[in-house]
Scaffold this motif. Structure first.
Motif, PDB file in Angstrom:
ATOM      1  N   PHE A   1      -3.392  10.149 -12.958  1.00  0.00           N
ATOM      2  CA  PHE A   1      -3.499   8.804 -13.766  1.00  0.00           C
ATOM      3  C   PHE A   1      -4.499   7.773 -13.057  1.00  0.00           C
ATOM      4  CE2 PHE A   1       0.077  11.021 -15.094  1.00  0.00           C
ATOM      5  CZ  PHE A   1       0.132  10.996 -16.588  1.00  0.00           C
ATOM      6  N   LYS A   2      -4.908   6.952 -13.956  1.00  0.00           N
ATOM      7  CA  LYS A   2      -5.799   5.875 -13.418  1.00  0.00           C
ATOM      8  C   LYS A   2      -4.876   4.766 -13.039  1.00  0.00           C
ATOM      9  CE  LYS A   2      -9.323   7.524 -16.429  1.00  0.00           C
ATOM     10  NZ  LYS A   2     -10.216   7.584 -17.802  1.00  0.00           N
ATOM     11  N   ALA A   3      -5.664   3.513 -12.505  1.00  0.00           N
ATOM     12  CA  ALA A   3      -5.065   2.541 -11.780  1.00  0.00           C
ATOM     13  C   ALA A   3      -4.130   1.782 -12.814  1.00  0.00           C
ATOM     14  CB  ALA A   3      -6.328   1.596 -11.292  1.00  0.00           C
ATOM     15  N   ASP A   4      -4.874   1.610 -13.738  1.00  0.00           N
ATOM     16  CA  ASP A   4      -3.869   0.763 -14.941  1.00  0.00           C
ATOM     17  C   ASP A   4      -2.537   1.346 -15.313  1.00  0.00           C
ATOM     18  OD1 ASP A   4      -5.167   2.752 -16.425  1.00  0.00           O
ATOM     19  OD2 ASP A   4      -5.820   1.414 -17.976  1.00  0.00           O
ATOM     20  N   HIS A   5      -2.577   2.515 -15.086  1.00  0.00           N
ATOM     21  CA  HIS A   5      -1.347   3.531 -15.526  1.00  0.00           C
ATOM     22  C   HIS A   5      -0.442   3.055 -14.415  1.00  0.00           C
ATOM     23  CE1 HIS A   5       1.102   6.443 -17.766  1.00  0.00           C
ATOM     24  NE2 HIS A   5       1.315   6.905 -16.406  1.00  0.00           N
ATOM     25  N   VAL A   6      -0.815   3.353 -13.200  1.00  0.00           N
ATOM     26  CA  VAL A   6      -0.261   3.421 -11.820  1.00  0.00           C
ATOM     27  C   VAL A   6       0.521   1.857 -11.875  1.00  0.00           C
ATOM     28  CG1 VAL A   6      -0.519   3.433  -9.388  1.00  0.00           C
ATOM     29  CG2 VAL A   6      -1.480   5.055 -10.728  1.00  0.00           C
ATOM     30  N   ILE A   7      -0.121   1.178 -12.375  1.00  0.00           N
ATOM     31  CA  ILE A   7       0.417  -0.303 -12.068  1.00  0.00           C
ATOM     32  C   ILE A   7       1.231  -0.531 -13.051  1.00  0.00           C
ATOM     33  CG2 ILE A   7      -0.212  -2.877 -12.458  1.00  0.00           C
ATOM     34  CD1 ILE A   7      -3.039  -2.366 -11.199  1.00  0.00           C
ATOM     35  N   ASP A   8       1.285  -0.023 -14.300  1.00  0.00           N
ATOM     36  CA  ASP A   8       2.183  -0.197 -15.236  1.00  0.00           C
ATOM     37  C   ASP A   8       3.500   0.452 -14.569  1.00  0.00           C
ATOM     38  OD1 ASP A   8       0.610  -1.411 -17.057  1.00  0.00           O
ATOM     39  OD2 ASP A   8       0.090   0.425 -18.502  1.00  0.00           O
ATOM     40  N   VAL A   9       3.520   1.881 -13.963  1.00  0.00           N
ATOM     41  CA  VAL A   9       4.729   2.416 -13.584  1.00  0.00           C
ATOM     42  C   VAL A   9       5.080   1.547 -12.468  1.00  0.00           C
ATOM     43  CG1 VAL A   9       5.450   4.285 -12.090  1.00  0.00           C
ATOM     44  CG2 VAL A   9       4.008   4.613 -13.886  1.00  0.00           C
ATOM     45  N   LEU A  10       4.457   0.928 -11.521  1.00  0.00           N
ATOM     46  CA  LEU A  10       4.879   0.000 -10.336  1.00  0.00           C
ATOM     47  C   LEU A  10       5.689  -1.152 -11.073  1.00  0.00           C
ATOM     48  CD1 LEU A  10       1.807   0.037  -7.938  1.00  0.00           C
ATOM     49  CD2 LEU A  10       3.957   0.402  -7.242  1.00  0.00           C
ATOM     50  N   LEU A  11       5.308  -1.795 -12.227  1.00  0.00           N
ATOM     51  CA  LEU A  11       5.773  -2.723 -12.727  1.00  0.00           C
ATOM     52  C   LEU A  11       6.898  -2.562 -13.629  1.00  0.00           C
ATOM     53  CD1 LEU A  11       2.473  -4.967 -13.625  1.00  0.00           C
ATOM     54  CD2 LEU A  11       4.176  -5.513 -11.714  1.00  0.00           C
ATOM     55  N   GLY A  12       7.125  -1.375 -13.841  1.00  0.00           N
ATOM     56  CA  GLY A  12       8.265  -0.767 -14.841  1.00  0.00           C
ATOM     57  C   GLY A  12       8.203  -1.178 -16.258  1.00  0.00           C
ATOM     58  N   LYS A  13       6.709  -0.854 -16.653  1.00  0.00           N
ATOM     59  CA  LYS A  13       6.633  -0.996 -18.062  1.00  0.00           C
ATOM     60  C   LYS A  13       6.850  -0.071 -18.784  1.00  0.00           C
ATOM     61  CE  LYS A  13       2.682  -4.467 -17.553  1.00  0.00           C
ATOM     62  NZ  LYS A  13       1.457  -4.689 -17.930  1.00  0.00           N
TER      63      LYS A  13
ATOM     64  N   LEU B   1       0.978  -1.231  -0.017  1.00  0.00           N
ATOM     65  CA  LEU B   1       0.108   0.078   0.036  1.00  0.00           C
ATOM     66  C   LEU B   1       0.902   1.193  -0.007  1.00  0.00           C
ATOM     67  CD1 LEU B   1      -2.664   1.610   0.028  1.00  0.00           C
ATOM     68  CD2 LEU B   1      -2.724   1.172   2.553  1.00  0.00           C
ATOM     69  N   CYS B   2       2.060   1.245   0.900  1.00  0.00           N
ATOM     70  CA  CYS B   2       2.767   2.435   0.782  1.00  0.00           C
ATOM     71  C   CYS B   2       3.298   2.494  -0.599  1.00  0.00           C
ATOM     72  CB  CYS B   2       4.265   2.091   1.786  1.00  0.00           C
ATOM     73  SG  CYS B   2       3.692   2.165   3.436  1.00  0.00           S
ATOM     74  N   ALA B   3       3.718   1.661  -1.193  1.00  0.00           N
ATOM     75  CA  ALA B   3       4.375   1.504  -2.618  1.00  0.00           C
ATOM     76  C   ALA B   3       3.118   2.386  -3.527  1.00  0.00           C
ATOM     77  CB  ALA B   3       4.762   0.533  -3.172  1.00  0.00           C
ATOM     78  N   VAL B   4       2.143   1.935  -3.508  1.00  0.00           N
ATOM     79  CA  VAL B   4       1.098   2.304  -4.395  1.00  0.00           C
ATOM     80  C   VAL B   4       0.778   3.971  -4.194  1.00  0.00           C
ATOM     81  CG1 VAL B   4      -1.547   2.331  -4.599  1.00  0.00           C
ATOM     82  CG2 VAL B   4      -0.268   0.349  -4.621  1.00  0.00           C
ATOM     83  N   LEU B   5       0.736   4.076  -2.766  1.00  0.00           N
ATOM     84  CA  LEU B   5       0.432   5.667  -2.475  1.00  0.00           C
ATOM     85  C   LEU B   5       1.352   6.536  -2.992  1.00  0.00           C
ATOM     86  CD1 LEU B   5      -1.007   5.041   1.257  1.00  0.00           C
ATOM     87  CD2 LEU B   5      -2.342   5.561  -0.761  1.00  0.00           C
ATOM     88  N   GLU B   6       2.690   6.134  -2.713  1.00  0.00           N
ATOM     89  CA  GLU B   6       3.907   6.907  -3.199  1.00  0.00           C
ATOM     90  C   GLU B   6       3.788   7.077  -4.693  1.00  0.00           C
ATOM     91  OE1 GLU B   6       7.141   4.581  -1.457  1.00  0.00           O
ATOM     92  OE2 GLU B   6       7.042   5.764   0.668  1.00  0.00           O
ATOM     93  N   THR B   7       3.515   5.998  -5.520  1.00  0.00           N
ATOM     94  CA  THR B   7       3.249   6.222  -6.788  1.00  0.00           C
ATOM     95  C   THR B   7       2.319   6.983  -7.213  1.00  0.00           C
ATOM     96  OG1 THR B   7       4.221   3.924  -7.018  1.00  0.00           O
ATOM     97  CG2 THR B   7       3.315   4.701  -8.831  1.00  0.00           C
ATOM     98  N   VAL B   8       1.170   6.972  -6.696  1.00  0.00           N
ATOM     99  CA  VAL B   8       0.099   8.002  -7.013  1.00  0.00           C
ATOM    100  C   VAL B   8       0.496   9.601  -6.735  1.00  0.00           C
ATOM    101  CG1 VAL B   8      -2.213   8.698  -6.265  1.00  0.00           C
ATOM    102  CG2 VAL B   8      -1.748   6.328  -6.656  1.00  0.00           C
ATOM    103  N   ILE B   9       1.298   9.714  -5.732  1.00  0.00           N
ATOM    104  CA  ILE B   9       1.625  11.106  -5.512  1.00  0.00           C
ATOM    105  C   ILE B   9       2.841  11.532  -6.484  1.00  0.00           C
ATOM    106  CG2 ILE B   9       2.966  12.301  -3.805  1.00  0.00           C
ATOM    107  CD1 ILE B   9       1.479  10.634  -1.643  1.00  0.00           C
TER     108      ILE B   9
END
Length: 726
Positions: free
Chosen positions: A428-440, A414-422
């Protein structure tokens, strides 16, 4: 203005009820005081009364804008039942002729009519606007108000014009009512109707008596449904399908399996549709199979189950349709069959639409997928979607709560998600946030140089579906929110910022996996493979014996795949035998008895438990094409002409005719053969098939091909199979 009233007495006088339900009284008082009113009340909560009673108490006529002709008719009939005067309620829509409209107008002008229902399309007509300018209007009611919002599931562009038209006719108090609206849709409706400051009355969306379940959709979905309904003997239910074709097919399949069912969709003529609806309401049938056209305004209190054959385009639609179960407070089971590829199909349907609409449609589909795939309490998910908090951890009345999955700690995730959104500036929407987390390295990420961010790729240790689960459950827990204006953009809430400063435990459950639903494994017979080898060889011997007696090649009686199927599913009645591939009614009648007898003896001697409800009875596939080909042959139309008239290549026509003959239907193509072939040639090919070990076309061409064309061989084989086998 309203006559001075005791509302409970008036309720009893006009409608025969002793008490109000939920917010009804407060809503009516607010409207009678001349205030704009916004009502959000789930299906079955008593929305109509909120404008029907005030219309009786105020001077003038209330104008109700409603989207459905069937709904208007139901409501007008209901109002007339409460009153001695037929003119008390009327509707104006495209179904009325001029004389009927003149009668309506005369009743309104004479002051008899308290309620006038209008379709939004009729409201926009110049002549109706001019007429309404002369009428004393008590207030306007906009029913099914979610139709205003393109975020709603029934968006109607005409609804967007209601406010300007009301202003033109003359301003009066306005009540807007809907059974399904997310905070986003509510904001949209209020903004569009110019009632941002109106009082809002919101009833709880929780229907504690409804049980929610999502099941994987396999190839055997029809069988699952039949089994389920047979366990609900005598109870009323609705099955929703997305396409009219599926509605017709499923209703037929249920009927041949002994279930009392009828279809209902907008493509049927209105007399049949009404008759089917009435049969369901009067309990002449138990089950109605329908597209979403069914159920609007139908108040059958004891619907015990609602099945969704296909997943829906939006959770609003889903909530509204499941809401037709258990309106009397009794049990209501809501079963949905889901496989991810159904959503992909729905997304394809949107491709022709404007980009903005596609974008909205896509967001709604993502919400539906989140609901179906999540392992969180379904009640919690639904209520959260409609902006309502559900405090219980376990509702005890949905599949996820009755079979809870193990929770895992996801504080770091959850910390990783919140930091990425910030880090993405909440744009951005959820799918884009996940792409960044996964390094796509998607084109969008590269164009924004987001691959340079510190958070880029920080979530590569987890799967995409885990990140999805974290985001979905963070939304429910209130750490994240979706922007109401640009729906779908993730924002970190106050609680989210507090969590980052001082993380606490955050447990999640992994999503259910519906991506690739395992198809059911064929039922095992008595042997280690799908076929019972002992029975298979017994059946082959029997076939040989009959073939010898009748002087026919064995394949004419039953082909190998048919025997394999018999040795798998052990049919012991004529009806079951006809469900075996390649066994039509004709073949079953001619050869079936002996085969059934042998199978029965084999099952008894070896104490074989036959798979129960072995095979769902299927409707004979009398596709229009096959029927019209058989009719054409009966009328002796030359086959080449028949192919041309059906837009088929000649070889394709032969494929169809072969399928007809193999299923056991007898046809006579002598008229055509005599026209194009020499009699001796026909006899030669016919004799070949009489002696041959199989009906293989390759073998026949190898043997006969020097003298005859492939088409000639196929034509005579059709004659042979029809005469000797059927």
């Amino acid at each position: 203005m309203a006559k001075s009233t005791n509302l409970t007495e008036e309720l009893k006088r006009y409608f025969g009820f002793d008490t109000f339900k939920g917010n009804q009284k407060a809503i009516i008082e607010n409207l009678l005081a001349g205030n704009d009113t916004f009502v959000l009340m789930p299906t079955g909560g008593g929305k109509s009364l909120c404008y029907q009673l005030p219309s009786m108490l105020l001077d003038g006529t209330a104008v109700v804008i409603s989207p459905l002709i069937a709904l208007m008719k139901n409501q007008v009939d209901a109002m007339r039942n409460f009153s001695e005067e037929d003119g008390v309620a009327h509707f104006i829509n495209s179904s009325l002729n001029k004389a009927a409209i003149d009668q309506v107008k005369s009743d309104i002008l004479s002051g008899k009519t308290k309620l006038l229902y209008v379709a939004p399309e009729s409201l926009t007509k110049e002549e109706n606007i001019e007429f309404l300018k002369q009428v004393k209007i008590s207030f306007y009611a906009v029913d099914e108000a979610h139709c205003i919002s393109e975020w709603g599931h029934d968006f109607r562009p005409e609804y967007r014009r209601i406010r300007p038209i009301i202003n033109e006719i003359g301003s009066h108090p306005l009540i807007a009512l809907t059974a399904t609206a997310t905070p986003k849709v509510q904001h949209d409706i209020q903004k569009n109707l110019g009632m941002i400051d109106s009082a809002v009355f919101k009833s709880s969306f929780n229907r504690p008596n409804l049980y929610y379940e999502v099941r994987p959709k396999t190839q055997n979905v029809d069988k699952d449904i039949i089994k389920y309904i047979k366990n609900q003997s005598g109870k009323s239910g609705i099955i929703y399908c997305l396409s009219r074709k599926k509605v017709e097919e499923l209703a037929e399949t249920l009927k041949v399996n002994g279930i009392n069912a009828l279809p209902y969709h907008a493509g049927m003529d209105s007399a049949t549709r009404t008759a089917n609806q009435d049969a369901f309401l009067l309990e002449k049938v138990d089950v109605i199979v329908a597209t979403i056209a069914f159920g609007m305004g139908i108040d059958k209190p004891d619907v015990r189950f609602v099945i969704h054959y296909d997943i829906l385009k939006s959770l609003e639609g889903y909530y509204q349709e499941t809401g037709r179960a258990g309106r009397d407070g009794g049990e209501g089971e809501c079963i949905t069959f889901y496989v991810n590829k159904d959503l992909q199909k729905l997304e394809k349907f949107m491709q022709g639409k404007p980009i903005a609409e596609q974008e909205i449609g896509k967001q709604l589909l993502l919400e539906t997928a989140a609901y179906a795939e999540s392992s969180v309490c379904r009640r919690k998910l639904l209520l959260h979607y409609f902006g309502e908090e559900y405090g219980e951890e376990n509702c005890g009345n949905c599949d996820n709560c009755l079979n809870p999955k193990k929770q895992v700690e996801a504080q770091d995730l959850l910390c990783a998600v919140l930091e990425t959104v910030i880090a993405l500036k909440e744009k951005f929407k959820a799918d884009h946030v996940i792409d960044v987390l996964l390094g796509k390295e998607t084109s969008e990420i590269l164009s924004y140089h987001q691959d340079d961010l510190e958070v880029f790729g920080c979530g590569q240790g987890e799967e995409e579906k885990t990140w999805n689960a974290v985001i979905r459950q963070a939304l429910i827990a209130g750490y994240l929110d979706k922007d109401i204006e640009n729906y779908g953009l993730l924002k970190v809430t106050k609680s989210g910022h507090a969590f980052l400063k001082k993380p606490v435990s955050f447990k999640i459950v992994q999503d259910n996996d519906f991506d690739e639903v395992e198809e059911e494994v064929p039922m095992k017979g008595g042997a280690s493979c799908a076929v019972d080898p002992t029975l298979y060889s017994i059946l082959k011997d029997l076939r040989k014996k009959i073939a010898k007696r009748l002087e026919l090649p064995p394949y004419v009686i039953f082909q190998d795949p048919s025997l394999e199927a018999m040795a798998t599913t052990y049919p012991v009645t004529m009806e079951e035998l006809q469900n075996i591939p390649g066994v039509g009614a004709g073949k079953a009648k001619r050869y079936g008895e002996e085969f059934i007898k042998v199978i029965k003896i084999h099952c008894d001697e070896n104490e074989i438990e036959r798979p129960e409800d072995l095979r769902v009875r299927t409707v004979a596939n009398k596709s229009k094409l096959k029927v019209s080909i058989i009719q054409g042959i009966d009328r002796k139309i030359a086959l080449d002409e028949l192919a041309e008239s059906k837009g088929l290549e000649f070889t394709d026509l032969l494929d169809e005719v072969e399928a007809i003959v193999y299923s056991g239907t007898k046809i006579n193509i002598d008229y055509f053969l005599e026209e194009i072939m020499d009699e001796d040639h026909i006899d030669d090919i016919f004799e070949y098939f009489k002696e041959a070990d199989s009906d293989s076309l390759e073998d026949a061409i190898a043997e006969l091909g020097r003298d005859y064309t492939e088409e000639e061989i196929r034509l005579v084989r059709i004659k042979f199979l029809s005469e000797m086998g059927n």
